[in-house]
Design an enzyme around this catalytic site. Structure first.
Site, short mmCIF file in Angstrom:
data_model
loop_
_atom_site.label_atom_id
_atom_site.label_comp_id
_atom_site.label_asym_id
_atom_site.label_seq_id
_atom_site.Cartn_x
_atom_site.Cartn_y
_atom_site.Cartn_z
N ASP A 322 0.85 -1.19 0.00
CA ASP A 322 0.00 0.00 0.00
C ASP A 322 0.88 1.24 0.00
OD1 ASP A 322 -2.29 1.62 0.11
OD2 ASP A 322 -3.28 0.31 1.54
N GLU A 522 -10.34 6.58 4.64
CA GLU A 522 -9.29 5.93 5.42
C GLU A 522 -9.26 6.44 6.86
OE1 GLU A 522 -5.62 4.91 3.49
OE2 GLU A 522 -6.44 5.35 1.52
#
Length: 839
Positions: A322, A522
């Protein structure tokens, strides 16, 4: 405190400052690969593809092999850079449009794809032409491009409980991504979300593994095509990513990127539920998660990445990290992480760190720190995916069969699928006296800040990463909720009136109030409680006013998770959980408004895929657990054929005021917390900061999202010195008297970028002409430039303010030039080290 406890506390504090949690090695547990289900290998490569990959691999230099394993963001790399740094992949992150323009047209996206592709395959000495793989976050449609079809976020699709719908959504998404020349989406998210305080809850389909297991193959097949058919990775299909492996939905208290302290059996049965079917369906890539499992970051967890994922689960594609996730691995930085490659990561996502990462990785390969066998295995996997995806057989992006057909973006057939998804995703929680569906001939007031607000109904990951800074004009093919309702009502001879504040010119028969969470993504959406805290403090008063006037109220709630909304549920005659429906607001009218002839056009079919909380504090229980008792259980959802009365609900959330302050936080990890908001202010007015970059009205103050330890987890504020300017955090009035009595302090974590040239005041405000200030100039000037520091001020310093009704815990004002970056503003019960400068 003994030495081991001091060590543990130091590690936890250090991890918290870095935006993730580090857990001592003593808590780590071993992986037993034999416990995991054994699957046959994917066998992605045919003999012909395997032979081509062998030939390519044998002809590549070490430099070119290493390049294949690194991915850069288009905001930091140019096509010409590929001649020196032969990287294998590029991405356009959440805020990285062509030319740094989030709203760039589709043609600009296609041009970027063309240019990078052209350099990657050009003939030049010492270069083996390998097409670059272009990835984007197309997580609910091609949400990067204005004018594309935007589907409901996954939380709504989970409520739809329709795998075939998921397959069709995948097909539409792939087609609209292929149009702009991209090859790869970082989707789907296969998290099983066990604590909806997590800011990524809406990216998950639900809290139960059975639903995720049922959906995984369908969405993969929609994006990539069905394996062993001519459709697989054919024109109009793209590479999918099963993410985030593994445990992202099981972290402590729902904290993003934190530690999953679950057993291995829970990891297998709950959090691993979607991966076996996704791999069997042919998923070509898997993204490793930010989180750790019992203290070991997934980015460096060899047992899970290599032994389990690539071993027991038979995965033959490649594993990508990521966004700069390697920086969270102990002993690594964003620029260097041999541990990640050695653990089984095949490609590191290094958006802004790619150049130094490439150089350091090359040195680590030459020194033997990363074995060449591991590099060859990783490159073989990357090349195999590119071969299977047809990159070597296709022309440059603009010359492909499906590219450049911009009329595919929000094509009528695509919008029809999105509208169907909206209809199937909505969940009816309350319908007193069968208020719904409404007669089309009714006079209807449509109100609330979400009524005519496409950015709000679309949510995060829409055009920009956080979904902020957008306007209705950025969605030229979309329909707002009000627009959809008006069309349906007027078609039946009724009348629809819109106002944001509940006022009206003609008394309505019914009011539809559209409200809910503002966009986030997020960790910036992480919460400490599940109490809904409206950004508009007048929201409840508006609903009460309508009820007091005898006007029935339909509440339409926009959110990325179930929240404690008892006051709103009590006031509403009908209550609909609409989630984040995307671009097709007309799908809501399909359910709420009858046909002109009085017939019910569509009934509700949506069922909760998440438990609806009874109190604002989750209890960690799920269906099947002893004591499971939510307000509405998983699977709940009314239809028009059902009659159910909801008793009056308690309106105390069951949390303390301290918890309601969002774990003492007013501003956390680059975003205003809870109901608080950040403003840039000067003599010409104030501007609420919702976009990646904003200025005060006269441009005295500039506020810019930047990376500190994670993506956009800080705000950089610059005063230009052309007049007085401020930044302040403002929200609903809170009582801080008890906190002050207990000796608490207000704390700012910041970095000094440019010392102030004039005096700087910090004011705590309690309304108009109410507040107290201290001079923090010297404290700021004495801070080491470029280093992170903490400014801690005792609440007692602001005794001149009425601490019973604090509306602005921080108002920083100066007339000079000044620059600082800050990540967090919070209360601290430990006032050690706090100061109290003169006012």
């Amino acid at each position: 405190m003994n030495s081991s406890k001091r060590l543990r506390s130091a590690l936890i504090v250090a991890g918290a400052l870095l935006g993730f949690c580090t857990v001592p090695a003593l808590s780590r547990v071993a992986v037993t690969a034999e416990k995991w289900p054994a699957q046959p290998r994917q066998n992605l490569a045919s003999p012909a593809i395997a032979a081509r990959v062998d030939t390519l691999l044998a002809s590549m230099s070490t430099e070119e092999k290493v390049g294949q394993l690194i991915q850069a963001d288009i905001s930091t790399i140019t096509p010409a850079d590929l001649r020196t740094y032969p990287l294998g992949s590029i991405l356009a992150g959440g805020n990285s449009g062509p030319g740094d323009d989030d709203r760039a047209p589709a043609l600009a996206w296609l041009a970027v794809a063309d240019e990078f592709h052209r350099v990657s395959v050009e003939t030049r000495p010492g270069h083996v032409p390998v097409p670059v793989l272009f990835g984007i976050d197309a997580v609910h449609g091609n949400n990067n491009v204005p004018g594309a079809t935007i589907f409901p976020h996954n939380i709504g699709l989970g409520a739809a409980r329709d795998p075939d719908l998921l397959r069709r959504i995948g097909e539409v998404t792939a087609d609209e991504v292929a149009v702009i020349g991209a090859d790869w989406t970082f989707a789907p998210t296969l998290a099983v979300v066990r604590d909806t305080r997590w800011g990524r809850s809406y990216e998950g389909y639900g809290e139960e593994p059975s639903l995720v297991r049922a959906y995984a193959a369908a969405i993969i097949e929609g994006l990539q095509g069905r394996r062993n058919t001519r459709d697989f990775l054919a024109d109009g299909h793209i590479v999918a990513t099963a993410k985030h492996f593994i445990g992202d939905g099981g972290t402590r208290n729902g904290r993003d990127q934190d530690d999953a302290k679950v057993t291995e059996q829970e990891l297998i049965e709950i959090h691993g539920a979607g991966y076996a079917p996704a791999i069997k369906a042919g998923a070509l890539t898997v993204m490793a998660s930010y989180n750790s499992w019992h203290g070991i970051k997934m980015t460096a967890n060899k047992a899970l990445l290599t032994d389990v994922l690539k071993g027991r689960l038979g995965f033959d594609g490649f594993v990508v990290g990521d966004w700069n996730a390697q920086s969270q691995v102990p002993g690594c930085t964003r620029y260097s992480c041999a541990a990640a490659f050695n653990a089984g990561i095949d490609m590191l996502m290094a958006p802004d760190s790619w150049k130094r990462l490439y150089e350091n990785t090359l040195a680590q390969v030459r020194s033997g720190e990363i074995p060449m066998a591991r590099i060859d295995d990783a490159v073989r996997r990357v090349l195999t995916v590119k071969q299977v995806a047809g990159l070597f057989d296709r022309d440059r992006p603009s010359e492909r069969v499906d590219a450049g057909k911009f009329d595919h973006l929000a094509a009528p057939a695509h919008r029809a699928v999105a509208r169907e998804a909206v209809r199937k995703s909505l969940v009816l929680l309350k319908n007193e006296n069968n208020l719904l569906p409404l007669r089309a001939k009714s006079s209807v007031l449509v109100t609330g800040d979400g009524a005519d607000n496409i950015p709000k109904q679309a949510g995060g990951w829409t055009i920009s990463w956080q979904g902020t800074g957008n306007r209705n004009e950025d969605f030229p093919q979309a329909t707002s909720i009000y627009q959809g309702l008006r069309q349906a009502i007027e078609a039946g001879g009724g009348r629809a009136e819109h106002s944001a504040d509940g006022t009206f010119q003609t008394r309505p028969d019914v009011a539809i109030v559209v409200f809910g969470e503002d966009p986030y993504a997020e960790y910036q959406g992480d919460r400490e409680t599940l109490e809904y805290l409206p950004s508009n403090e007048h929201e409840l008063a508006m609903m009460r006013s309508l009820k007091a006037q005898g006007i029935p109220v339909v509440a339409l709630f926009l959110s990325g998770r179930p929240l404690w909304v008892n006051p709103q549920l009590n006031l509403a005659d009908a209550f609909v959980a609409a989630w984040l429906p995307g671009s097709e607001g007309g799908g809501i009218a399909d359910l709420l408004v009858r046909a002109p002839d009085g017939a019910v056009r569509y009934d509700f079919t949506g069922r909760l895929s998440y438990s609806w909380p009874r109190t604002a504090m989750p209890d960690g229980k799920h269906r099947g657990d002893v004591g499971y008792d939510p307000l509405f259980p998983v699977g709940f959802g009314l239809t028009y054929k059902q009659s159910a009365t909801l008793a009056s609900l308690p309106e105390e959330p069951g949390v303390s005021q301290v918890a309601r302050l969002d774990h003492h936080a007013f501003f956390r990890r680059g975003r205003a917390a809870g109901s608080w908001s950040l403003y840039a202010v000067d003599a010409h007015g104030e501007e609420r900061v919702t976009a990646t970059r904003q200025t005060s009205p006269a441009r005295i103050v500039d506020v810019h999202s930047v990376d500190a330890q994670a993506q956009e987890d800080a705000k950089q504020v610059t005063w230009n010195g052309d007049g007085e300017g401020s930044v302040w955090v403002e929200g609903r009035a809170f009582d801080l008297r008890l906190a002050a009595h207990d000796g608490a302090a207000v704390t700012l974590r910041y970095r000094l970028d440019a010392a102030p040239t004039d005096r700087v005041k910090w004011t705590v405000s309690c309304g108009k002409s109410c507040g107290a200030s201290v001079d923090v100039t010297d404290a700021l000037r004495n801070a080491p430039p470029g280093e992170w520091a903490t400014l801690k001020l005792k609440l007692d310093c602001f005794a001149g303010a009425d601490l019973a009704k604090v509306e602005r815990p921080m108002d920083l004002t100066t007339s000079g030039k000044f620059g600082l970056t800050f990540t967090d503003l919070k209360l601290d019960n430990d006032a050690g080290g706090a100061i109290c400068p003169a006012s």
